[in-house]
Design a protein around this motif. Structure first.
Motif, mmCIF file in Angstrom:
data_model
loop_
_atom_site.group_PDB
_atom_site.id
_atom_site.type_symbol
_atom_site.label_atom_id
_atom_site.label_comp_id
_atom_site.label_asym_id
_atom_site.label_seq_id
_atom_site.Cartn_x
_atom_site.Cartn_y
_atom_site.Cartn_z
ATOM 1 N N VAL A 50 -17.515 0.843 -1.708
ATOM 2 C CA VAL A 50 -16.112 1.210 -1.561
ATOM 3 C C VAL A 50 -15.374 1.132 -2.896
ATOM 4 O O VAL A 50 -15.458 0.136 -3.620
ATOM 5 N N ASP A 51 -14.631 2.222 -3.201
ATOM 6 C CA ASP A 51 -13.732 2.257 -4.355
ATOM 7 C C ASP A 51 -12.490 3.036 -3.918
ATOM 8 O O ASP A 51 -12.492 4.274 -3.913
ATOM 9 N N PHE A 52 -11.443 2.306 -3.495
ATOM 10 C CA PHE A 52 -10.236 2.907 -2.940
ATOM 11 C C PHE A 52 -9.015 2.505 -3.769
ATOM 12 O O PHE A 52 -9.031 1.489 -4.474
ATOM 13 N N GLU A 53 -7.929 3.288 -3.638
ATOM 14 C CA GLU A 53 -6.653 2.951 -4.260
ATOM 15 C C GLU A 53 -5.530 3.064 -3.231
ATOM 16 O O GLU A 53 -5.565 3.950 -2.355
ATOM 17 N N PHE A 54 -4.521 2.181 -3.352
ATOM 18 C CA PHE A 54 -3.410 2.118 -2.400
ATOM 19 C C PHE A 54 -2.084 1.985 -3.154
ATOM 20 O O PHE A 54 -2.026 1.353 -4.213
ATOM 21 N N ALA A 55 -1.021 2.552 -2.553
ATOM 22 C CA ALA A 55 0.324 2.386 -3.120
ATOM 23 C C ALA A 55 1.356 2.513 -2.006
ATOM 24 O O ALA A 55 1.112 3.162 -0.982
ATOM 25 N N ASP A 56 2.508 1.894 -2.216
ATOM 26 C CA ASP A 56 3.683 2.023 -1.339
ATOM 27 C C ASP A 56 3.333 1.838 0.139
ATOM 28 O O ASP A 56 3.472 2.754 0.949
ATOM 29 N N PHE A 57 2.943 0.626 0.478
ATOM 30 C CA PHE A 57 2.573 0.312 1.864
ATOM 31 C C PHE A 57 3.799 -0.137 2.652
ATOM 32 O O PHE A 57 4.591 -0.971 2.189
ATOM 33 N N LEU A 58 3.952 0.418 3.860
ATOM 34 C CA LEU A 58 5.016 0.035 4.783
ATOM 35 C C LEU A 58 4.407 -0.324 6.130
ATOM 36 O O LEU A 58 3.504 0.372 6.614
ATOM 37 N N TYR A 59 4.931 -1.411 6.715
ATOM 38 C CA TYR A 59 4.552 -1.749 8.084
ATOM 39 C C TYR A 59 5.828 -1.926 8.916
ATOM 40 O O TYR A 59 6.753 -2.647 8.506
ATOM 41 N N PHE A 60 5.884 -1.256 10.056
ATOM 42 C CA PHE A 60 6.991 -1.383 10.998
ATOM 43 C C PHE A 60 6.478 -2.060 12.262
ATOM 44 O O PHE A 60 5.422 -1.660 12.800
ATOM 45 N N ASP A 61 7.202 -3.045 12.766
ATOM 46 C CA ASP A 61 6.761 -3.738 13.981
ATOM 47 C C ASP A 61 7.304 -3.044 15.235
ATOM 48 O O ASP A 61 7.750 -3.695 16.181
ATOM 49 N N ARG A 62 7.268 -1.732 15.202
ATOM 50 C CA ARG A 62 7.631 -0.907 16.351
ATOM 51 C C ARG A 62 6.957 0.450 16.191
ATOM 52 O O ARG A 62 6.443 0.799 15.100
ATOM 53 N N ALA A 63 6.947 1.227 17.252
ATOM 54 C CA ALA A 63 6.397 2.581 17.195
ATOM 55 C C ALA A 63 7.474 3.531 16.700
ATOM 56 O O ALA A 63 8.518 3.700 17.342
ATOM 57 N N LEU A 64 7.264 4.135 15.542
ATOM 58 C CA LEU A 64 8.188 5.154 15.064
ATOM 59 C C LEU A 64 8.151 6.349 16.015
ATOM 60 O O LEU A 64 7.110 6.666 16.604
#
Length: 640
Positions: A611-625
């Protein structure tokens, strides 16, 4: 009176040389047209290059002489990539496509889960529109017992491989029963579907190995017997048979299928009557620009599996209408519109735009465009694209809509597009939405909220925008972990930038679960063969969205929503969407109480996946959008 008439007739006959040219006993009957019939042969797991080639330098397998009695064109499994028709290269969805003329976005079969098709099969079309009897002979019995289980009243003759004698193989049994039918002068069947399974068994056993090559001549001999029996019927009973053959998928080199590799997608369609096939069979459409991969886009220019049912019906005299919503076009008869694809260009807010493109035959003079069966435009025969402008109105109130577009030319049948989803409604205040997130992580550094677990150290690379940094997860160095507990019975939403540089097999991208089983409690985003899906389970049941394209080395924006009230999830990758629901899945809570980046919730699944992955600007909402919020969030990130 009768006596006088007889004398007069006798006199006239004598004068004519005692020969009555109108005598019913001596005059030949006018010839009658042969009765058209169809044999549709499906060979499970048959790989294209073993029976056909378009490269003069490559010779097809020498042990397949009967397959060479067909003229063969390329085809593809797995639907159109990066659209709502994309589906795993598995038998369930593939045979459902072949036997309905539609893709997974209509028949709703997404995997080998024995789910009945959600729409009309070839057999129902035959009975209701042509009053023709059909038979289904399946070595893999699940075709009849599961996927066509709600269509049984339309199948006049059914044979299942599971009913074979103990000393007989499934393919041997099916072929024997078909030959009995073909040799019966009193047979009333007009269409026979035949499924053979032993090639797939060999593929699973040894992939491209010796046992696959050994099975090929055995299956080829079955094909020869079927072709010989058809030709005998044509000679004896004034019948004209169209024999088609195809496959549901290929195999990877070691055996197995389900992904989107070329080896799994590349199949074929063959015909015993090449002179009756139209231009779409003889030459492909231009490559379909969906993936940026030259070979994959080229293969998608050929007829897909959804062309089989319209071809059978067209040969028997039926032209597809907008109401049929066939997503494949007939390969016999005059060629109208084909390769119809729809793409939403702006699909969330008070207005939306959908771009429709297609190909058409040379003799097309005019074309009608239908939206969900309703005529919305009439065009001249030269146009090959059209934009549908939609807005909130009395006829289209605010809400979410699944749209399919049919193109009906003045010749040929109607071909329908993939499904696109639009959401019409009041604009969303996206900055306020982002500000309401439970957790927001730029991922340009590791702060106190997120931990690095592993023997190495994290690294940061250039992100999706200038001046932005992104977290790189090389699994040999470790992975990032966010301690968090997802509430039971609550909705959850995730949004993040993602880039895949390298991976092997089907690793977790973002997860809180043990991915060794899909039903394990929790969620994951597994990636395989250039596509990612959103998957969740509750310990008993699971949902899996269709996999959406993620090209190697390119940033994509992902937003996914789990909604316990709908009991499933929705995945957005750039501007593509896929949803899946499973009755009973009301929670994706796991015992691990983390969200891991580049690893499963258990911390060990990805160890050997390179595995070689990249991530940016993570958001988590505790509800269903809402659908509109999820789409608006995607647009904000993709256009900013």
């Amino acid at each position: 009176m009768k006596f006088r008439t007889l004398i007069a007739c006798a006199t006239l006959l004598a004068a004519a040389g005692c020969h009555d040219s109108s005598s019913s006993e001596d005059a030949p009957s006018p010839p009658t047209s042969p009765k058209r019939k169809v044999l549709l042969l499906g060979v499970d797991g048959l790989m294209h290059d073993y029976v056909a080639t378009h490269d003069p330098a490559i010779t097809p397998h020498p042990d397949a002489p009967n397959f060479q009695r067909f003229t063969t064109t390329r085809s593809f499994s797995g639907g159109y990539l990066s659209t709502s028709t994309q589906v795993a290269t598995l038998s369930g969805p593939s045979w459902s496509t072949i036997l309905t003329g539609t893709y997974t976005d209509q028949h709703k079969v997404t995997k080998n889960n024995d789910q009945p098709i959600a729409n009309i099969s070839l057999f129902q079309h035959l009975q209701e529109k042509l009053h023709i009897r059909g038979g289904s002979y399946a070595s893999w019995s699940n075709i009849n017992t599961s996927y066509l289980s709600k269509q049984q009243r339309f199948i006049n003759q059914r044979v299942d491989g599971k009913d074979r004698p103990q000393d007989m193989g499934g393919d041997d049994y099916v072929v024997e029963r078909v030959l009995e039918e073909l040799n019966d002068e009193q047979s009333r069947l007009g269409v026979l579907f035949i499924h053979l399974d032993d090639m797939d068994g060999a593929g699973h056993s040894c992939g491209w190995g010796e046992c696959y090559s050994q099975q090929l001549p055995i299956t080829d001999a079955h094909v020869g017997k079927l072709l010989d029996a058809v030709e005998q019927r044509e000679a004896k009973f004034n019948e004209e048979w169209l024999v088609l053959y195809t496959s549901d998928h290929g195999h990877v080199e070691k055996g197995g299928h389900g992904g989107q590799s070329n080896a799994e997608r590349e199949i074929m369609i063959g015909s015993n009557r090449p002179e009756q096939m139209n231009a779409f069979f003889r030459q492909p459409a231009p490559p379909v620009s969906l993936t940026g991969d030259e070979r994959r886009d080229e293969w998608m220019g050929y007829p897909g599996q959804a062309s089989l049912t319209p071809t059978v019906l067209s040969w028997l005299g039926y032209q597809a209408t907008p109401e049929d919503q066939f997503q494949g076009s007939s390969l016999v008869g005059e060629l109208g519109a084909y390769k119809v694809l729809a793409k939403s260009e702006s699909d969330a807010g008070p207005t939306a735009r959908v771009h429709i493109s297609w190909q058409a035959g040379d003799n097309v003079k005019s074309q009608n465009i239908y939206r969900n069966g309703t005529l919305v435009a009439t065009l001249d025969g030269k146009q090959r694209e059209w934009i549908d402008e939609l807005a909130v109105s009395q006829s289209l109130p605010a809400g979410s809509y699944e749209l399919r577009y049919g193109v009906q030319a003045d010749v040929g049948g109607t071909t329908t597009s993939n499904t696109v989803t639009i959401i019409l409604g009041e604009p969303v205040d996206v900055p306020a939405l982002i500000g309401s997130a439970h957790t927001a992580l730029p991922l340009d550094q590791l702060d106190g909220a997120i931990q690095w677990l592993g023997s190495g150290t994290p690294s940061f690379t250039n992100g999706p925008h200038n001046g932005q940094k992104a977290l790189r997860v090389d699994r040999t160095q470790g992975y990032a972990s966010l301690p968090i507990t997802l509430g039971i019975g609550k909705g959850h939403s995730f949004s993040f930038w993602f880039k895949a540089n390298r991976y092997r097999s089907d690793p977790n991208v973002l997860s809180n679960k043990n991915w060794s089983s899909g039903t394990n409690p929790g969620f994951t985003f597994p990636i395989a063969d250039g596509a990612i899906k959103f998957q969740g389970g509750n310990g008993i049941k699971r949902f899996d969205t269709n996999a959406l394209s993620v090209p190697i080395g390119k940033w994509v924006r992902i937003t996914a929503v789990f909604d316990p009230t709908r009991q499933g999830g929705q995945l957005n990758v750039n501007d593509e969407t896929s949803s899946a629901f499973a009755s009973g899945v009301k929670s994706i809570t796991s015992p691990y109480k983390v969200i891991n980046f580049g690893e499963g919730g258990d911390g060990g699944y990805n160890l050997d996946k390179e595995v070689d992955f990249e991530f940016a600007d993570f958001l988590y909402f505790d509800r269903a959008l809402s659908d509109l919020e999820a789409k608006s969030l995607q647009q904000q990130y993709l256009t900013s």
